[in-house]
Write an enzyme that holds these catalytic residues in place. Structure first.
Site, mmCIF file in Angstrom:
data_model
loop_
_atom_site.group_PDB
_atom_site.id
_atom_site.type_symbol
_atom_site.label_atom_id
_atom_site.label_comp_id
_atom_site.label_asym_id
_atom_site.label_seq_id
_atom_site.Cartn_x
_atom_site.Cartn_y
_atom_site.Cartn_z
ATOM 1 N N LYS A 136 0.753 -1.200 0.035
ATOM 2 C CA LYS A 136 -0.107 0.055 -0.075
ATOM 3 C C LYS A 136 0.872 1.044 0.161
ATOM 4 C CE LYS A 136 0.837 1.843 3.187
ATOM 5 N NZ LYS A 136 2.135 2.589 4.008
ATOM 6 N N TYR A 221 -4.212 4.307 6.371
ATOM 7 C CA TYR A 221 -4.514 3.663 7.423
ATOM 8 C C TYR A 221 -5.825 4.043 7.951
ATOM 9 C CZ TYR A 221 -0.302 0.970 7.350
ATOM 10 O OH TYR A 221 0.494 0.073 6.972
HETATM 11 P P1 NDP Z 1 12.495 1.617 2.097
HETATM 12 O O1 NDP Z 1 13.140 3.039 1.260
HETATM 13 O O2 NDP Z 1 13.151 0.982 3.240
HETATM 14 O O3 NDP Z 1 12.675 0.429 0.721
HETATM 15 C C1 NDP Z 1 12.384 0.468 -0.507
HETATM 16 C C2 NDP Z 1 13.361 -0.249 -1.346
HETATM 17 O O4 NDP Z 1 12.802 -0.411 -2.593
HETATM 18 C C3 NDP Z 1 14.861 -0.069 -1.415
HETATM 19 O O5 NDP Z 1 15.528 -0.416 -0.399
HETATM 20 C C4 NDP Z 1 14.989 -0.302 -2.739
HETATM 21 O O6 NDP Z 1 15.492 -1.674 -2.617
HETATM 22 C C5 NDP Z 1 13.955 -0.274 -3.685
HETATM 23 N N1 NDP Z 1 13.996 0.769 -4.540
HETATM 24 C C6 NDP Z 1 13.840 0.387 -5.838
HETATM 25 N N2 NDP Z 1 13.985 1.824 -6.348
HETATM 26 C C7 NDP Z 1 14.046 2.656 -5.613
HETATM 27 C C8 NDP Z 1 14.190 4.212 -5.541
HETATM 28 N N3 NDP Z 1 14.155 4.907 -6.664
HETATM 29 N N4 NDP Z 1 14.314 4.658 -4.158
HETATM 30 C C9 NDP Z 1 14.320 4.016 -3.290
HETATM 31 N N5 NDP Z 1 14.423 2.844 -3.273
HETATM 32 C C10 NDP Z 1 14.325 2.151 -4.134
HETATM 33 O O7 NDP Z 1 10.945 1.757 2.038
HETATM 34 P P2 NDP Z 1 10.108 0.766 2.725
HETATM 35 O O8 NDP Z 1 10.405 -0.527 2.640
HETATM 36 O O9 NDP Z 1 9.752 1.416 4.125
HETATM 37 O O10 NDP Z 1 8.675 0.919 1.920
HETATM 38 C C11 NDP Z 1 8.378 0.416 0.614
HETATM 39 C C12 NDP Z 1 6.781 0.085 0.359
HETATM 40 O O11 NDP Z 1 6.255 -0.661 1.488
HETATM 41 C C13 NDP Z 1 6.099 1.559 0.213
HETATM 42 O O12 NDP Z 1 5.042 1.370 -0.762
HETATM 43 C C14 NDP Z 1 5.453 1.538 1.640
HETATM 44 O O13 NDP Z 1 4.379 2.267 1.725
HETATM 45 C C15 NDP Z 1 5.192 0.073 2.115
HETATM 46 N N6 NDP Z 1 5.054 -0.067 3.386
HETATM 47 C C16 NDP Z 1 4.224 -0.795 3.953
HETATM 48 C C17 NDP Z 1 4.039 -1.146 5.284
HETATM 49 C C18 NDP Z 1 2.925 -1.972 5.879
HETATM 50 O O14 NDP Z 1 2.937 -1.958 6.957
HETATM 51 N N7 NDP Z 1 2.121 -2.692 5.102
HETATM 52 C C19 NDP Z 1 5.138 -0.677 6.351
HETATM 53 C C20 NDP Z 1 6.097 0.127 5.528
HETATM 54 C C21 NDP Z 1 6.202 0.293 4.263
HETATM 55 P P3 NDP Z 1 16.774 -2.588 -3.567
HETATM 56 O O15 NDP Z 1 17.921 -1.682 -2.973
HETATM 57 O O16 NDP Z 1 16.723 -3.946 -3.081
HETATM 58 O O17 NDP Z 1 16.390 -2.320 -4.926
#
Ligand code: NDP
Length: 370
Positions: A136, A221
């Site tokens: 989401k 949420y």
């Molecule tokens: P992070 O920034 O921690 O991780 C995102 C990952 O996406 C990066 O580590 C990277 O992984 C990859 N990525 C690919 N392209 C990009 C870019 N251009 N910029 C940054 N990162 C990129 O974010 P979150 O994990 O916190 O959030 C990711 C998603 O999860 C969002 O949509 C957020 O809303 C959702 N979320 C949902 C939650 C829930 O409880 N359901 C809680 C937290 C987040 P790599 O290096 O492996 O390519």
């Protein structure tokens, strides 16, 4: 406490004479039984903070297993390979992951990347013939969401949105109470969702990658919660935006939005979404014959809840493990959760967010037809 393993330990203790600690539901009844059915083999795309949490949680699953990764960071791939025994042939990057279509070891891809990338990545995964689980918000507006739904339908794959609360025990208990009429007629919902965001350079504060600000990330949420707690779809919204730091929260990146929703039954909701106010994680609902309060309402848990009848006592265990086992059941057996979490459900939230953004600009009521 907190893990499926500790939950199983509690169930075992119950079997030798200590009173059962939960209200037995079908969901939990299955936990302690041995399982030899199909296992959903999942590749995670985006090995960031939440992806790491999901991967760890999946170690507790019995119907879902992490088998692959898609990442733009080779060092993370290496680390995850050794941590989760992932073979090289199940590792991809953002350039080559379309080739996943030839990989019979992977059933589904869980997209956990920045919001602005979800739509295009979903379209590619669907084209590769794999089921899509997408975090989401599903995209950055309803148009993207609908495109994703259509693409997955055309490819005959499932599209599920990472609404982990739809499998959370206390949330489900409250929804069942409302369905049983224990609150009477729902009249008012209050949702407070927010935290103080740090690093101003992160993608969450970048309009292109996030699609907005707090509303997309955390306000959603309260939107989703209003719908599942009241059991109804809104027919209008109004909204007011407050911005105290236009340097950190640039054009199109909302800092704080108050919004109201009206429902056909006459119920109303009053909600707050913020990236600059802390300790906002609370739901309240008042019905004609009772009330509920959840605080915390949507954090990683334990969720706490009480009603006019007393405290909720359902056990906490890892949301993402419940979610992934539940999604496996949905994909393999068509077993639906109490509240849907398919693409159409995601589109409804996106339409509401579109309407809220519009309302902050016009200052008027925006009608909705969901
Ligand atoms: P992070 O920034 O921690 O991780 C995102 C990952 O996406 C990066 O580590 C990277 O992984 C990859 N990525 C690919 N392209 C990009 C870019 N251009 N910029 C940054 N990162 C990129 O974010 P979150 O994990 O916190 O959030 C990711 C998603 O999860 C969002 O949509 C957020 O809303 C959702 N979320 C949902 C939650 C829930 O409880 N359901 C809680 C937290 C987040 P790599 O290096 O492996 O390519």
């Amino acid at each position: 406490m907190g893990s499926r393993r500790s939950f199983i330990e509690k169930v075992t203790v119950s079997a030798i004479g200590v009173p059962l600690i939960f209200n037995s539901s079908k969901l939990f009844a299955a936990v302690e039984e041995p399982y030899d059915g199909p296992v959903l083999r999942v590749a995670i795309m985006g090995l960031g903070s939440y992806g790491s949490r999901v991967a760890k949680a999946m170690l507790e699953c019995k119907k879902a297993k992490l088998v692959g990764v898609i990442s733009g960071t080779p060092s993370k791939i290496k680390d995850w390979q050794s941590k989760y025994s992932i073979p090289k042939k199940n590792c991809y990057n953002y350039e080559n992951f379309d080739a996943i279509k030839n990989n019979d070891d992977i059933d589904a891809v869980y997209i956990i990347t920045p919001n602005g990338l979800h739509c295009d990545q979903t379209l590619r995964v669907a084209k590769a013939g794999k089921h899509v689980i997408c975090e989401k918000p599903m995209g950055i507006n309803a148009e993207e969401g609908q495109k994703m739904v259509d693409a997955c339908k055309a490819a005959n794959v499932k599209l599920l949105i990472g609404y982990r609360m739809h499998y959370e025990p206390k949330t489900m208990a409250l929804i069942k109470m409302r369905e049983n009429g224990e609150f009477g007629k729902p009249k008012f919902f209050q949702g407070q969702s927010g935290f103080v965001i740090g690093d101003p350079t992160q993608w969450r504060l970048n309009k292109e990658l996030a699609g907005g600000g707090a509303m997309m990330d955390i306000g959603i949420y309260s939107i989703n919660g209003a719908r599942y707690i009241l059991g109804e779809e809104p027919i209008w919204v109004t909204a007011q935006e407050t911005k105290t730091d236009p340097v950190k929260f640039k054009e199109g990146v909302d800092e704080t939005i108050q919004f109201q929703m009206g429902f056909a039954s006459g119920a109303v909701a009053n909600c707050l979404s913020s990236y600059n106010i802390g300790n906002l994680d609370r739901f309240f609902m008042s019905g004609s014959e009772g009330w509920l309060e959840m605080k915390p309402s949507t954090g990683y848990g334990p969720i706490k809840g009480r009603t006019h009848k007393g405290e909720l006592t359902q056990p906490h265990y890892t949301h993402q493990a419940l979610q992934m086992d539940g999604m496996a059941e949905l994909i393999f057996d068509g077993k639906q959760p109490l509240v849907p979490l398919d693409g159409e459900e995601g589109v409804k939230d996106m339409k509401i967010i579109d309407a809220i953004f519009k309302a902050t600009k016009t200052g008027g009521k925006v009608e909705l037809s969901l």
